[in-house]
Design a protein around this motif. Sequence first.
Motif, PDB file in Angstrom:
ATOM      1  N   VAL A   1       1.012   2.769   8.925  1.00 23.14           N
ATOM      2  CA  VAL A   1       0.151   1.899  10.011  1.00 23.14           C
ATOM      3  C   VAL A   1       0.156   2.880  11.208  1.00 23.14           C
ATOM      4  O   VAL A   1      -0.921   2.236  12.167  1.00 23.14           O
ATOM      5  N   LEU A   2       1.370   3.465  11.938  1.00 21.29           N
ATOM      6  CA  LEU A   2       1.055   3.814  13.029  1.00 21.29           C
ATOM      7  C   LEU A   2       0.849   5.585  13.113  1.00 21.29           C
ATOM      8  O   LEU A   2       0.284   5.446  14.169  1.00 21.29           O
TER       9      LEU A   2
ATOM     10  N   LEU B   1      17.027  -7.406  -3.356  1.00 22.91           N
ATOM     11  CA  LEU B   1      16.041  -6.197  -3.077  1.00 22.91           C
ATOM     12  C   LEU B   1      14.592  -6.210  -3.307  1.00 22.91           C
ATOM     13  O   LEU B   1      14.318  -5.978  -2.603  1.00 22.91           O
ATOM     14  N   LYS B   2      14.698  -6.521  -4.412  1.00 26.44           N
ATOM     15  CA  LYS B   2      12.512  -6.406  -4.970  1.00 26.44           C
ATOM     16  C   LYS B   2      12.209  -7.266  -4.212  1.00 26.44           C
ATOM     17  O   LYS B   2      10.788  -7.115  -4.149  1.00 26.44           O
ATOM     18  N   ASN B   3      12.384  -8.528  -4.116  1.00 26.92           N
ATOM     19  CA  ASN B   3      11.705  -9.785  -2.851  1.00 26.92           C
ATOM     20  C   ASN B   3      11.769 -10.008  -1.946  1.00 26.92           C
ATOM     21  O   ASN B   3      10.841  -9.288  -1.735  1.00 26.92           O
ATOM     22  N   TRP B   4      12.497  -8.789  -1.718  1.00 20.97           N
ATOM     23  CA  TRP B   4      12.513  -8.391   0.074  1.00 20.97           C
ATOM     24  C   TRP B   4      11.405  -7.181   0.268  1.00 20.97           C
ATOM     25  O   TRP B   4      10.890  -7.468   1.224  1.00 20.97           O
ATOM     26  N   PHE B   5      11.511  -6.116  -0.680  1.00 21.47           N
ATOM     27  CA  PHE B   5      10.078  -5.114  -0.694  1.00 21.47           C
ATOM     28  C   PHE B   5       9.369  -5.584  -0.569  1.00 21.47           C
ATOM     29  O   PHE B   5       8.204  -5.340   0.469  1.00 21.47           O
ATOM     30  N   ASN B   6       8.706  -6.900  -1.400  1.00 24.09           N
ATOM     31  CA  ASN B   6       7.320  -7.415  -2.081  1.00 24.09           C
ATOM     32  C   ASN B   6       6.954  -7.572  -0.874  1.00 24.09           C
ATOM     33  O   ASN B   6       6.199  -7.092  -0.016  1.00 24.09           O
TER      34      ASN B   6
ATOM     35  N   ASN C   1       4.056  -6.901   5.249  1.00 23.37           N
ATOM     36  CA  ASN C   1       3.599  -7.297   6.572  1.00 23.37           C
ATOM     37  C   ASN C   1       2.796  -5.645   7.172  1.00 23.37           C
ATOM     38  O   ASN C   1       2.333  -5.604   8.537  1.00 23.37           O
ATOM     39  N   PHE C   2       2.679  -5.425   5.776  1.00 22.55           N
ATOM     40  CA  PHE C   2       1.536  -3.992   6.553  1.00 22.55           C
ATOM     41  C   PHE C   2       0.283  -3.998   5.597  1.00 22.55           C
ATOM     42  O   PHE C   2      -0.318  -2.980   6.575  1.00 22.55           O
TER      43      PHE C   2
ATOM     44  N   VAL D   1      -6.116   2.022   5.861  1.00 19.40           N
ATOM     45  CA  VAL D   1      -5.048   1.771   5.904  1.00 19.40           C
ATOM     46  C   VAL D   1      -3.956   0.808   4.565  1.00 19.40           C
ATOM     47  O   VAL D   1      -3.092   1.319   3.498  1.00 19.40           O
ATOM     48  N   GLN D   2      -5.371  -0.316   4.535  1.00 18.03           N
ATOM     49  CA  GLN D   2      -4.818  -0.933   2.700  1.00 18.03           C
ATOM     50  C   GLN D   2      -4.781   0.235   1.843  1.00 18.03           C
ATOM     51  O   GLN D   2      -3.387  -0.496   1.197  1.00 18.03           O
ATOM     52  N   ALA D   3      -5.466   0.676   1.721  1.00 16.74           N
ATOM     53  CA  ALA D   3      -5.709   1.998   0.535  1.00 16.74           C
ATOM     54  C   ALA D   3      -4.215   2.502   0.866  1.00 16.74           C
ATOM     55  O   ALA D   3      -3.707   2.624  -0.694  1.00 16.74           O
TER      56      ALA D   3
END
Length: 261
Positions: A78-79, A9-14, A19-20, A27-29
């Motif tokens: 992002v939205l 799950l941690k790998n998935w989260f990273n 993607n964002f 936005v990055q901040a």
Amino acid sequence: MQAEQLQALKNWFNQYVKNFYHDDPNVQAGIRLKEEHTQRVCEKILRIGSSLNLGPEDLYLAETIALLHDIGRFKQFVLYHTFNDRRSENHALLGIRELERTGVLAALTEEERNLVTRSIEYHNLCTLPPDLPERLSLFARLIRDADKLDILEMFTASLDRKNDKPEAQQISGLPDTPGYSPVLVRNLLQGQLCHYNDMKNSNDHKLLMLSWIYDINFPYSLSEIASNGCVEKIVARLPKTEEVQKVYEHLQAYMARRLAR
Ligand SMILES: [Fe+2]
């Protein structure tokens, strides 16, 4: 739940968060802000869980909830370019939809999946629904404490470096006008939580943050707040009135009473 499942799950989260990542520095901040918040909430939930002597499997589950509790924040920012749920949408429900859409919880048992999603759903409610099943109540209270601890610390730190964040990243975006709304002081003196809708300026926001002390569930969390000086630092930035002094004394007495138990 097992260690390998948490690692997956941690790998998935990273990957999901990457993607964002965005060319727009604002936005990055915002994305990085929530990525770092998540990391700290994971550490805090483990410390609170350990103070309750939870076993390793329950600690994996608690950390999973912390890892995913704000998963909706990334898409939200992002939205909508804001973290304000009232000006966009409920980030907890948005997060649960993302978890369902991606199927990332498929390897968990149904009971675990239910505990994760309900704890996320309840993490940003003003108050928990009554009569929750015991385990759901435990995990929901764990994430609420860990989240509040970190937000309180971030909020307190932000008082020392005012206006260094774009408005969109500030939850309240309230004006920095003098005075405060009496209803929030009344709430605090009655030992009650303050309501977002009552906030009119940045001092009201400080009072609302102080009222979170009444919604801290576990002694370990309260002792963290007592030792990191959040209450003193927030009060120091409020108008120096007799009422504020009373609020301070009320909160001190409340914390001392609970910690003495
Ligand atoms: Fe959240």
